[in-house]
Write a protein that holds these residues in place. Structure first.
Motif, PDB file in Angstrom:
ATOM      1  N   ALA A 117      -1.637   5.528   2.996  1.00 52.49           N
ATOM      2  CA  ALA A 117      -2.922   4.833   3.060  1.00 52.49           C
ATOM      3  C   ALA A 117      -3.344   4.618   4.512  1.00 52.49           C
ATOM      4  O   ALA A 117      -2.523   4.375   5.394  1.00 52.49           O
TER       5      ALA A 117
ATOM      6  N   VAL B 141      -6.758   6.461   0.247  1.00 55.59           N
ATOM      7  CA  VAL B 141      -5.391   6.718  -0.218  1.00 55.59           C
ATOM      8  C   VAL B 141      -5.327   8.160  -0.725  1.00 55.59           C
ATOM      9  O   VAL B 141      -5.604   8.436  -1.897  1.00 55.59           O
TER      10      VAL B 141
ATOM     11  N   TYR C   9     -10.631   1.517   2.417  1.00 53.38           N
ATOM     12  CA  TYR C   9      -9.290   2.097   2.292  1.00 53.38           C
ATOM     13  C   TYR C   9      -9.399   3.530   1.773  1.00 53.38           C
ATOM     14  O   TYR C   9     -10.208   3.827   0.875  1.00 53.38           O
TER      15      TYR C   9
ATOM     16  N   LEU D  99       0.825  -1.202   0.000  1.00 53.41           N
ATOM     17  CA  LEU D  99       0.000   0.000   0.000  1.00 53.41           C
ATOM     18  C   LEU D  99       0.864   1.259   0.000  1.00 53.41           C
ATOM     19  O   LEU D  99       1.973   1.254   0.549  1.00 53.41           O
TER      20      LEU D  99
ATOM     21  N   GLN E  67      -3.538   9.154  -3.993  1.00 56.29           N
ATOM     22  CA  GLN E  67      -4.153   8.658  -5.221  1.00 56.29           C
ATOM     23  C   GLN E  67      -5.593   9.138  -5.379  1.00 56.29           C
ATOM     24  O   GLN E  67      -6.265   8.775  -6.336  1.00 56.29           O
TER      25      GLN E  67
END
Length: 449
Positions: A399, A413, A411, A395, A416
């Motif tokens: 994250a 992130v 999750y 990951l 991203q």
């Protein structure tokens, strides 16, 4: 003959007395099993609208000896051992789900109605994923496995959000975008968001202590932040077996927070990190005492309504307090909304719902003298540990995630701009084989961010 009869009579009395004493000794243990069964049957059928509690939630070791039924018209479920022993009942209330209690819970007002306005994923069309994302979801569902292995993997839903938009989703047979699913301990992360709402609106201090009037000893030093970070020092055992503190709390304690508060200190507050569902229920009991609305309604007014989480149901204990450790139901899309709120640091539709920087603080693991957990922060699991090392190289370093029993994950992130939801039922699969971290890695590679 007369002597034989007397001997048999004495033996019968001894057997009866032994049975009574044995039942008294094991009754609390049996009640955790019947309470679990009653709650699960009620919630699966009356909250989720599904018909097979035994296949939808983790198994119960008392199943061969349990009898019971769901009364849909009466809104309840009953479970007992051999029809009469250790009988427990769960009651259904619209908006509040199922509560294990001896009598039907009474409330002076109905649950606040939550409209879907403000929820960008409510009613959205199922996105058409590109080939790379489709492959990522196929792997998460175990399409490459045998049918038996795929069933054991048990993936029920995957939802992918990037830049605030649904870009991919898939559901197992029998599940749809409208099926509420239980997040188990993912509710702890949602509790963190609830606390953030109160900190912003009321200026509450995470360092506040003396949280319970009965704490007149060292427990008085326990702070809200320590409860969120599982460093309260209260004695606890999170083992899911009949008769352990976690199962006694969930299935045989009318007032869960009171049960947890009765536990003695095992460590100095702030010095030892040990995962404890009890700690989170103490947090919500504290929030309930501050609520303007009836105790069990405040998650709906403070969190669900501003986000348009019309599917969300936070079940309560018999004292009327939300079971913030474990019992939040929502559709996978609504779970994704909670992840998106975190990604946006608490800003929703241009309005700040959480203090600025709340998520940075909540997802920073702090050093303690000793920890049993890898990467636990304040209600959220994080990839970067307090010493700077990563929990997993699969990951991105930034994250963080919600995590619940049997492979429930949300999750987030930030680097991203991603939120990835995985829901499932995987009691026979080792957590390392759930493919959840791999799912996020595949999605990151697929989106090319």
């Amino acid at each position: 003959m007369r002597v034989l009869r007397r001997i048999l009579a004495v033996l019968l009395v001894l057997v009866v007395v032994g049975a009574v004493l044995g039942y008294r000794q094991y009754r609390p243990l049996l009640r955790t099993g019947t309470g679990y069964a009653a709650h699960n049957a009620c919630a699966v059928e009356l909250v989720a609208g599904r018909k097979d509690p035994g296949a939808d939630l983790p198994p119960n070791p008392l199943v061969p000896y349990l009898t019971g039924y769901v009364d849909e018209a009466g809104g309840s479920s009953t479970s007992a051992v051999a029809w009469i022993l250790a009988k427990q009942k769960a009651w259904y209330t619209p908006g509040y789900g199922c509560t294990v209690a001896s009598e039907q819970p009474q409330d002076q007002r109905r649950a606040t109605k939550v409209e879907p306005e403000g929820n960008p994923f409510e009613g959205a069309e199922v996105p058409r994923a590109d080939k790379a994302l489709s492959r990522a979801m196929a792997r998460a569902f175990g399409d490459d496995l045998t049918n038996a292995a795929k069933r054991r993997l048990g993936t029920r839903a995957v939802v992918v959000v990037q830049d605030g938009k649904l870009v991919a989703e898939r559901y197992a047979d029998g599940f749809t975008p409208g099926t509420p699913q239980l997040g188990w301990s993912m509710a702890k992360s949602a509790t963190n968001l609830l606390v953030g709402r109160y900190v912003l609106d009321r200026g509450l201090d995470l360092g506040e202590d003396h949280l319970r009037p009965e704490w007149t000893d060292g427990r008085a030093d326990i702070t809200v932040d320590q409860l969120l970070r599982m460093t309260s020092g209260l004695r606890w055992d999170e083992t899911y077996s009949l008769g352990t503190p976690i199962t006694e709390m969930l299935y045989d304690a009318p007032d869960m927070a009171k049960y947890v508060a009765s536990q003695p200190l095992a460590h100095r507050p702030g010095s030892y990190q040990q995962y404890s569902s009890g700690s989170t229920n103490l947090v919500c009991s504290w929030l309930s005492s501050l609520a303007d609305t009836p105790d069990r309604d405040f998650p709906r007014t403070e969190l669900f309504a501003p986000l348009g989480l019309s599917s969300a149901v936070w079940e309560t204990d018999a004292a009327g307090t939300p079971v913030c450790s474990s019992y939040l139901w929502a559709t996978p899309r609504d779970w994704a909304v909670l992840g998106q709120l975190a990604l946006q640091d608490g800003v929703w539709e241009g309005k700040r719902l959480l203090p600025e920087g709340w998520m940075q603080r909540s997802t920073t693991a702090e050093p303690v003298d000793r920890s049993e957990e890898k990467g636990y922060a304040a209600g959220w699991w994080v990839n970067r540990q307090a010493d700077g090392s990563l929990v997993t190289p699969l990951l991105p370093a930034d994250a963080y995630w919600m995590s619940g029993h049997d492979g429930q994950r949300v999750y987030v992130v930030p680097s991203q701009r991603l939120v990835v939801v995985r829901m499932g039922f995987s009691p026979e699969v080792d957590p390392a084989d759930l493919r959840t971290d791999e799912l996020v890695q595949d999605v990151v590679n697929a989106t090319g961010s």
